[in-house]
Design an enzyme around this catalytic site. Structure first.
Site, PDB file in Angstrom:
ATOM      1  N   ASP A  75      11.184 -46.494  19.630  1.00 11.71           N
ATOM      2  CA  ASP A  75      10.896 -45.617  20.771  1.00 11.71           C
ATOM      3  C   ASP A  75      12.194 -45.092  21.397  1.00 11.71           C
ATOM      4  O   ASP A  75      13.251 -45.698  21.246  1.00 11.71           O
ATOM      5  CB  ASP A  75      10.079 -46.412  21.813  1.00 11.71           C
ATOM      6  CG  ASP A  75       9.373 -45.504  22.797  1.00 11.71           C
ATOM      7  OD1 ASP A  75       9.279 -44.285  22.545  1.00 11.71           O
ATOM      8  OD2 ASP A  75       8.907 -46.019  23.832  1.00 11.71           O
TER       9      ASP A  75
ATOM     10  N   HIS B  16      14.887 -37.486  16.959  1.00  8.12           N
ATOM     11  CA  HIS B  16      14.240 -38.012  15.755  1.00  8.12           C
ATOM     12  C   HIS B  16      15.218 -37.989  14.574  1.00  8.12           C
ATOM     13  O   HIS B  16      15.286 -38.924  13.785  1.00  8.12           O
ATOM     14  CB  HIS B  16      12.988 -37.198  15.405  1.00  8.12           C
ATOM     15  CG  HIS B  16      11.929 -37.224  16.483  1.00  8.12           C
ATOM     16  ND1 HIS B  16      11.537 -38.376  17.103  1.00  8.12           N
ATOM     17  CD2 HIS B  16      11.176 -36.226  17.044  1.00  8.12           C
ATOM     18  CE1 HIS B  16      10.591 -38.107  17.992  1.00  8.12           C
ATOM     19  NE2 HIS B  16      10.363 -36.804  17.978  1.00  8.12           N
TER      20      HIS B  16
ATOM     21  N   LEU C 227      13.900 -56.492  -0.054  1.00  8.22           N
ATOM     22  CA  LEU C 227      13.164 -56.139   1.175  1.00  8.22           C
ATOM     23  C   LEU C 227      11.944 -55.261   0.878  1.00  8.22           C
ATOM     24  O   LEU C 227      12.041 -54.273   0.153  1.00  8.22           O
ATOM     25  CB  LEU C 227      14.107 -55.402   2.129  1.00  8.22           C
ATOM     26  CG  LEU C 227      13.487 -54.914   3.441  1.00  8.22           C
ATOM     27  CD1 LEU C 227      13.161 -56.093   4.359  1.00  8.22           C
ATOM     28  CD2 LEU C 227      14.423 -53.931   4.160  1.00  8.22           C
TER      29      LEU C 227
HETATM   30  C1  FPP Z   1       9.268 -42.391  19.388  1.00  3.19           C
HETATM   31  O1  FPP Z   1      10.175 -41.712  20.217  1.00  3.19           O
HETATM   32  C2  FPP Z   1       9.488 -42.070  17.995  1.00  3.19           C
HETATM   33  C3  FPP Z   1       8.619 -41.378  17.195  1.00  3.19           C
HETATM   34  C4  FPP Z   1       7.325 -40.874  17.671  1.00  3.19           C
HETATM   35  C5  FPP Z   1       8.928 -41.066  15.802  1.00  3.19           C
HETATM   36  C6  FPP Z   1       9.781 -42.017  15.065  1.00  3.19           C
HETATM   37  C7  FPP Z   1      10.584 -41.252  14.090  1.00  3.19           C
HETATM   38  C8  FPP Z   1      11.837 -41.511  13.710  1.00  3.19           C
HETATM   39  C9  FPP Z   1      12.610 -42.680  14.141  1.00  3.19           C
HETATM   40  C10 FPP Z   1      12.582 -40.558  12.842  1.00  3.19           C
HETATM   41  C11 FPP Z   1      12.200 -40.540  11.463  1.00  3.19           C
HETATM   42  C12 FPP Z   1      11.784 -41.850  10.928  1.00  3.19           C
HETATM   43  C13 FPP Z   1      11.728 -42.091   9.634  1.00  3.19           C
HETATM   44  C14 FPP Z   1      11.223 -43.381   9.120  1.00  3.19           C
HETATM   45  C15 FPP Z   1      12.143 -41.079   8.691  1.00  3.19           C
HETATM   46  P1  FPP Z   1       9.610 -40.725  21.319  1.00  3.19           P
HETATM   47  O2  FPP Z   1       9.671 -39.354  20.773  1.00  3.19           O
HETATM   48  O3  FPP Z   1       8.254 -41.165  21.777  1.00  3.19           O
HETATM   49  O4  FPP Z   1      10.671 -40.931  22.461  1.00  3.19           O
HETATM   50  P2  FPP Z   1      10.431 -40.801  24.059  1.00  3.19           P
HETATM   51  O5  FPP Z   1       9.420 -41.846  24.428  1.00  3.19           O
HETATM   52  O6  FPP Z   1      11.792 -41.072  24.610  1.00  3.19           O
HETATM   53  O7  FPP Z   1       9.951 -39.402  24.306  1.00  3.19           O
END
Ligand code: FPP
Length: 233
Positions: free
Chosen positions: A18, A35, A129
Site C-alpha cells: 500500500d 505504481h 521461492l
Molecule cells: C496500493 O497503493 C497498490 C496497488 C493498488 C497496486 C500495487 C501495484 C504495484 C506495487 C505495482 C506493480 C506490482 C507488480 C507486482 C508488478 P495505492 O494506490 O492504494 O496507494 P494509496 O493508498 O497511497 O493511494
C-alpha cells in the site's frame, strides 16, 4: 542489521503493498509513477526472500475492488504487470523463483492472462521461492468461489479441508506473517480465511520505499512473536 535465526523464519509471507499513490502525491507525481516505482520494491523483496530461503511470498497486486479506479489507472496497472513479468523473468530464473497467480484471472485483460500463463510455464521447474501475485483477488470472492465449486460438485456437507482444497491454489500454506505498508491497520479483504493465525507487521513506510532492510525489520519482529494458535503455548 541482525538477521533472525532460520528456525524463526516465516514459511509464507503475504504483503499488502500500500501507499503507492501517497508516495507519488508526496513528490508531486501522477499516481501511476508510484505504481511504477513499486516494481523496484517488488524486485527487492522477491530477491531478498529468495536469498533468505523464504518458502512462499504472496503479493496483493490488484483487488477485485481496484476496477473501481479510473480507467487510465487500471490500464496502467495492467501494463505494469505485463512489464513486470517481462522484465523480471531473468531475475526469477537467476534466483530459482517459481511464479504463480491467484484470483479471478479469467477477468483480467487477455494480454495479461497470456503473459501470466507464459511466465508460470517458464518458471515451472524452479524449486526455490514460490512467488504468487494475487490479481483480481479478494478473500470473500475466494471463499465464495470455493463454496460454489462445492455446491456444483453436489457436496452435502463441508469441512475446513474440503473448502481449502477448492481455493485458487490449494498448495499455498496459510501465511505466517502479513506485512502491510503505509500504516493502515486493516486486512482489506486479503486472505480472510488464511490469515486466521498470521502475525501482523504494519509499517508506515510507503511501498515504493520498502527495501530489504524493511523486510529484515519485519522478520526480526516476527522472530520475537510467541505464536500460540489459540492454545496456551
Ligand atoms: C496500493 O497503493 C497498490 C496497488 C493498488 C497496486 C500495487 C501495484 C504495484 C506495487 C505495482 C506493480 C506490482 C507488480 C507486482 C508488478 P495505492 O494506490 O492504494 O496507494 P494509496 O493508498 O497511497 O493511494
Amino acid at each position: 542489521m541482525p538477521q533472525p535465526a532460520n528456525a524463526k523464519l516465516p514459511r509464507h509471507i503475504a504483503v499488502i503493498m500500500d501507499g503507492n499513490g501517497r508516495w507519488a502525491k508526496g513528490r508531486g507525481l501522477p499516481r501511476i509513477e508510484g505504481h511504477r516505482a513499486g516494481i523496484e520494491s517488488v524486485r527487492a523483496v522477491v530477491t531478498a526472500c529468495a536469498e533468505r530461503g523464504i518458502g512462499y511470498l504472496t503479493l496483493f497486486a490488484f483487488s477485485t475492488e481496484n476496477w473501481k479506479r479510473p480507467k487510465e489507472e487500471v490500464d496502467a496497472l495492467m501494463g505494469l504487470l505485463n512489464l513486470y513479468m517481462e522484465q523480471e523473468l531473468p531475475t526469477m530464473m537467476a534466483h530459482n523463483v517459481s511464479f504463480h497467480a491467484i484470483g479471478r484471472l479469467g477477468d483480467l485483460h487477455p494480454a495479461v492472462q497470456a503473459k501470466l500463463k507464459q511466465t508460470i510455464a517458464e518458471t515451472a521447474n524452479n524449486t526455490g521461492l514460490y512467488l504468487t501475485l494475487a490479481l483480481n483477488y479478494s478473500g470473500r470472492t475466494e471463499i465464495l468461489d470455493a463454496m460454489q465449486r462445492l455446491l456444483d460438485e453436489g457436496a452435502g456437507a463441508v469441512d475446513e479441508a474440503a473448502l481449502q482444497a477448492r481455493f485458487y491454489d490449494p498448495s499455498l500454506p496459510d501465511p505466517d506473517l502479513l506485512i502491510r505498508t503505509s500504516g493502515e491497520m486493516r486486512v482489506s479483504n486479503f486472505f480472510l480465511w488464511q490469515l486466521a493465525y498470521a502475525e501482523l507487521h504494519i509499517t508506515p513506510v510507503h511501498w515504493p520505499d520498502f527495501r530489504a532492510g524493511h523486510l529484515n525489520a519485519a522478520l526480526e519482529d516476527y522472530a520475537g512473536r510467541e505464536r500460540r494458535f489459540g492454545g496456551l503455548g
